[in-house]
Design a protein around this motif. Structure first.
Motif, PDB file in Angstrom:
ATOM      1  N   ALA A 229       0.830  -1.205   0.000  1.00 32.94           N
ATOM      2  CA  ALA A 229       0.000   0.000   0.000  1.00 32.94           C
ATOM      3  C   ALA A 229       0.865   1.255   0.000  1.00 32.94           C
ATOM      4  N   VAL A 230       1.985   1.202   0.741  1.00 34.02           N
ATOM      5  CA  VAL A 230       2.906   2.345   0.791  1.00 34.02           C
ATOM      6  C   VAL A 230       3.533   2.578  -0.580  1.00 34.02           C
ATOM      7  N   ILE A 231       3.992   1.509  -1.223  1.00 32.91           N
ATOM      8  CA  ILE A 231       4.617   1.642  -2.536  1.00 32.91           C
ATOM      9  C   ILE A 231       3.600   2.098  -3.575  1.00 32.91           C
ATOM     10  N   THR A 247      -7.028   0.724  -1.484  1.00 31.10           N
ATOM     11  CA  THR A 247      -6.916  -0.108  -2.692  1.00 31.10           C
ATOM     12  C   THR A 247      -6.496  -1.529  -2.356  1.00 31.10           C
ATOM     13  N   ILE A 248      -5.471  -1.659  -1.510  1.00 32.48           N
ATOM     14  CA  ILE A 248      -4.979  -2.990  -1.147  1.00 32.48           C
ATOM     15  C   ILE A 248      -6.029  -3.750  -0.331  1.00 32.48           C
ATOM     16  N   GLY A 249      -6.741  -3.041   0.560  1.00 30.30           N
ATOM     17  CA  GLY A 249      -7.784  -3.699   1.344  1.00 30.30           C
ATOM     18  C   GLY A 249      -8.874  -4.294   0.472  1.00 30.30           C
ATOM     19  N   VAL A 250      -9.339  -3.521  -0.511  1.00 27.63           N
ATOM     20  CA  VAL A 250     -10.373  -4.024  -1.433  1.00 27.63           C
ATOM     21  C   VAL A 250      -9.809  -5.119  -2.325  1.00 27.63           C
ATOM     22  N   LEU A 251      -8.574  -4.920  -2.808  1.00 27.83           N
ATOM     23  CA  LEU A 251      -7.955  -5.902  -3.700  1.00 27.83           C
ATOM     24  C   LEU A 251      -7.817  -7.264  -3.032  1.00 27.83           C
ATOM     25  N   GLU A 252      -7.402  -7.282  -1.773  1.00 26.95           N
ATOM     26  CA  GLU A 252      -7.272  -8.537  -1.036  1.00 26.95           C
ATOM     27  C   GLU A 252      -8.586  -9.310  -1.022  1.00 26.95           C
ATOM     28  N   ASN A 253      -9.654  -8.594  -0.716  1.00 26.17           N
ATOM     29  CA  ASN A 253     -10.950  -9.262  -0.595  1.00 26.17           C
ATOM     30  C   ASN A 253     -11.516  -9.668  -1.948  1.00 26.17           C
ATOM     31  N   LEU A 254     -11.255  -8.866  -2.986  1.00 23.11           N
ATOM     32  CA  LEU A 254     -11.667  -9.275  -4.326  1.00 23.11           C
ATOM     33  C   LEU A 254     -10.898 -10.520  -4.764  1.00 23.11           C
ATOM     34  N   ALA A 255      -9.601 -10.560  -4.434  1.00 16.92           N
ATOM     35  CA  ALA A 255      -8.794 -11.740  -4.763  1.00 16.92           C
ATOM     36  C   ALA A 255      -9.338 -12.978  -4.057  1.00 16.92           C
ATOM     37  N   GLU A 256      -9.746 -12.801  -2.786  1.00 15.71           N
ATOM     38  CA  GLU A 256     -10.322 -13.928  -2.057  1.00 15.71           C
ATOM     39  C   GLU A 256     -11.618 -14.396  -2.717  1.00 15.71           C
TER      40      GLU A 256
END
Length: 297
Positions: A229-231, A247-256
């Motif tokens: 998320a920092v990068i 973005t990373i929070g949503v992406l993780e859950n979409l990936a799941e």
């Protein structure tokens, strides 16, 4: 396609993403003021969670007492860490200081394991209900509390950097340390406060995650999970940290979701942010909001 599950995961991702954004801001805060990437950030979460757990189990302190006392402890801890360990490293090559933070990460993780054990321990019950219903969606009560506190912290960061004297001093130090010193700013004080604030805010994330998943050494991995998320947002951008975290929070859950529905790989939730990290470094090394460093030869 299960749209209800998809919506549930997106909402959960946004809520957890605010927590990621807060921890990412801690990375940015230290980097902006000291030009150091703190690889012991995850251990700040771990220490904060264990301290709050210890206060609430050993002394039966309620959360409204344990939380502030944990913040106070982390404030002192952050200042002492910078003064005793990191201040003597001023002027040394950046890679040497980064290696010190990696060493601190290993040391604190081992120390917490020695003091509290290596097995996960449940957090004392804080809320009467573990989850609440919002428009038909079940959301962890601890995450809702973290959402409110995280939003307050984000707004507080904005006003702190824009209007407070110390915040302006931090911005000046991040821009140019020599210029800041010529203006009468104590760079050492700025360094100490940046580490103290980072430790305090990270403790918030540690306590919240500990409430949901229990307290264990696995909490330290949270700092590594936030690094994409920092990068993504940019190492020197507060706004980028927030956007990257969401973005990373949503992406993780979409990936799941996609993994469970179609791909069946089993670990996409964990590794998806790091795929994004590699792609961002290839396409936009300074992140979405990071300042591009131009060197003229």
């Amino acid at each position: 396609m299960n749209l209800d599950l998809l919506l549930q995961l997106v909402v959960n991702g946004l809520i957890v993403g605010t927590l990621y954004g807060v921890v990412a801001m801690c990375f940015v805060l230290i980097y902006k003021s000291t030009q150091i990437v703190n690889f012991a950030q995850g251990e700040f979460l771990l220490i904060g969670a264990w301290v709050c757990w210890w206060l609430m189990t050993s002394f039966e302190a309620p959360i409204w007492i344990g939380f502030p006392l944990t913040f106070l402890f982390m404030l002192i801890f952050g200042v002492l860490l910078q003064v005793v360990v990191l201040r003597p490293m001023i002027g040394e090559p950046i890679i040497s200081v980064i290696m010190v933070t990696i060493g601190l990460s290993i040391f604190f993780q081992s120390l917490m394991g020695w003091i509290f054990g290596v097995f996960a321990k449940p957090f004392p019950r804080v809320f009467e209900t573990e989850s609440i219903n919002i428009l038909g969606l079940q959301v962890q009560t601890a995450y809702m509390m973290s959402l409110v506190i995280s939003l307050v912290i984000m707004v507080g960061f904005y006003y702190f950097f824009k209007y407070s004297r110390l915040g302006l001093a931090m911005r000046a130090t991040a821009f140019n340390q020599q210029v800041a010193q010529s203006l009468g700013i104590s760079v050492k004080q700025v360094f100490a406060m940046s580490w103290a604030i980072s430790a305090m805010v990270s403790a918030l994330a540690g306590v919240v995650v500990g409430m949901v998943n229990g307290v264990s050494s696995a909490l330290s991995f949270f700092g590594i999970k936030v690094f994409p998320a920092v990068i993504l947002g940019g190492l020197d951008s507060i706004v980028g940290a927030i956007v990257g975290g969401l973005t990373i929070g949503v992406l993780e859950n979409l990936a799941e979701y996609f993994d469970a529905q179609w791909l069946h790989l089993g670990n996409l939730y964990t590794v998806a942010p790091f795929y994004v990290l590699v792609i961002i470094l290839m396409i936009k090394p300074y992140g979405l909001f990071g300042t591009k460093d131009i060197e003229r030869i």
